[in-house]
Design an enzyme around this catalytic site. Structure first.
Site, mmCIF file in Angstrom:
data_model
loop_
_atom_site.group_PDB
_atom_site.id
_atom_site.type_symbol
_atom_site.label_atom_id
_atom_site.label_comp_id
_atom_site.label_asym_id
_atom_site.label_seq_id
_atom_site.Cartn_x
_atom_site.Cartn_y
_atom_site.Cartn_z
ATOM 1 N N ASP A 86 0.856 -1.193 0.000
ATOM 2 C CA ASP A 86 0.000 0.000 0.000
ATOM 3 C C ASP A 86 0.895 1.247 0.000
ATOM 4 O OD1 ASP A 86 -2.390 1.472 0.218
ATOM 5 O OD2 ASP A 86 -2.472 1.276 2.396
ATOM 6 N N HIS A 235 -9.629 4.616 -1.259
ATOM 7 C CA HIS A 235 -8.930 4.596 0.026
ATOM 8 C C HIS A 235 -9.858 5.154 1.100
ATOM 9 C CE1 HIS A 235 -4.576 3.790 -1.049
ATOM 10 N NE2 HIS A 235 -5.239 3.646 -2.182
ATOM 11 N N GLY A 237 -11.545 3.313 3.299
ATOM 12 C CA GLY A 237 -12.743 2.488 3.130
ATOM 13 C C GLY A 237 -13.549 2.218 4.386
ATOM 14 N N SER A 238 -13.001 2.543 5.561
ATOM 15 C CA SER A 238 -13.752 2.299 6.803
ATOM 16 C C SER A 238 -14.784 3.392 7.003
ATOM 17 C CB SER A 238 -12.817 2.290 8.014
ATOM 18 O OG SER A 238 -11.822 1.315 7.866
ATOM 19 N N THR A 260 -8.766 1.154 9.425
ATOM 20 C CA THR A 260 -9.315 1.507 10.743
ATOM 21 C C THR A 260 -10.300 0.461 11.271
ATOM 22 O OG1 THR A 260 -9.098 3.808 10.060
ATOM 23 C CG2 THR A 260 -10.428 3.389 12.017
#
Ligand code: 13P
Length: 308
Positions: A86, A235, A237-238, A260
């Site tokens: 990443d 990005h 994504g939580s 997260t």
């Protein structure tokens, strides 16, 4: 591009893009999280990626790019899990220059399937030059490349601008004409775009906070998909609102990064006096919810392989 190891992986992502099946990519800030993620992917037959970012090596406990590859090989089944590097920033969240060539070279050497170069803090022309160089390092070795254009905020230590203001002004959102030029000139495989999501905080003072429930600009996303023609990456994504997650996958998002939502349960379990296996169980519970309820990708590994 070398057929050494790219071919099957690239075809799997082509099938995911064609059929609107999302691939979740899970960050590993603590090495024992790897087996919890890998086991859940296997248990639910969901295809996902195990990934680590440079900042997780520097600021958390993932040790090194090579250490994560070794753990991946020990615990993961490649049928359901790929290995991705990443964020490798050219300039980090403090404004310091990163030795990105070393990280990318280490990942290629360690057998990663794909790598991300993040030149998003650079002017467009310089981001193109750096990303093009990474493509020329990675493709001959059969490794796919993700890059970022626009700014997905949240990793910086200072406070974020108020979210509603950020969304309304579209500050830092990826511009379709620039994205088209970027993809054409770099030949990058996947593009991370900014359309409203933010990263979960990682600074010690804020990393335990609840994330803002982000929205996404689906119209902009559609324009980016049409302009670029490559799989787009989301990005932060939580914690994105459910309706936007579903719409995003129908409009070009093929990979969603999640940190997260699995890091906080792991850290909370340890902070409450739990053992590492208690913390791993907390990650498994979060994985179950993400795979079955939020993203509904149970069985995607078998489906994707049948569609390749
Ligand atoms: P979250 O922490 O919001 O899940 O973001 C993860 C991410 O985008 C890592 O690259």
């Amino acid at each position: 591009m070398s057929a050494k190891r790219t071919d099957e992986y690239a075809r799997l992502f082509d099938a995911a893009a064609r059929e609107g099946i999302v691939v979740l990519a899970f960050n590993i800030p603590y090495i024992p999280m790897t087996s919890a993620v890998a086991d859940s992917l296997e248990q639910y037959d969901a295809y996902g990626l195990i990934q680590v970012a440079e900042l997780e090596v520097r600021r958390f406990e993932s040790k090194s790019v090579t250490a994560i590859a070794e753990e991946y090989r020990r615990v993961a089944n490649p049928r359901v899990a790929g290995l991705h590097l990443d964020h490798t920033p050219v300039i980090d969240e403090f404004g310091d220059i990163v030795d990105w060539r070393r990280y990318i070279a280490e990942a290629i050497e360690a057998g990663y399937d794909s790598v991300m170069i993040d030149g998003s803090r650079l002017p467009l022309d310089e981001n193109i030059v750096v990303t093009g160089e990474v493509v020329r390092m990675a493709h001959p070795e059969g490794v796919l490349v993700e890059a970022e254009l626009g700014s997905v905020l949240g990793h910086e230590s200072g406070p974020l601008p108020p979210y509603d203001e950020l969304f309304a002004t579209k500050a830092g959102f990826t511009i379709p004409e620039e994205a088209k030029r970027f993809v054409d000139e770099t030949q990058v495989d996947w593009l991370s775009v900014s359309v409203g999501s933010v990263h979960g905080a990682i600074a010690p003072a804020t990393k335990n906070q609840e994330k803002v429930q982000a929205k996404l600009d689906i119209e902009r996303l559609r324009e980016l998909r049409d302009a670029t023609g490559v799989p787009l990456v989301l990005h932060g994504g939580s914690g994105i609102q459910q309706q936007y997650i579903d719409e995003s996958v129908r409009n070009g998002i093929v990979k969603i990064n999640i940190a997260t939502d699995i890091r906080q349960p792991y850290e909370r379990a340890l902070a409450a006096g739990g053992s590492v296996s208690d913390a791993q169980a907390a990650v498994s519970e979060a994985m179950r919810r993400l795979i079955r309820d939020v993203h509904r990708i149970e069985g995607s590994a078998t489906r994707l392989r049948a569609l390749m």
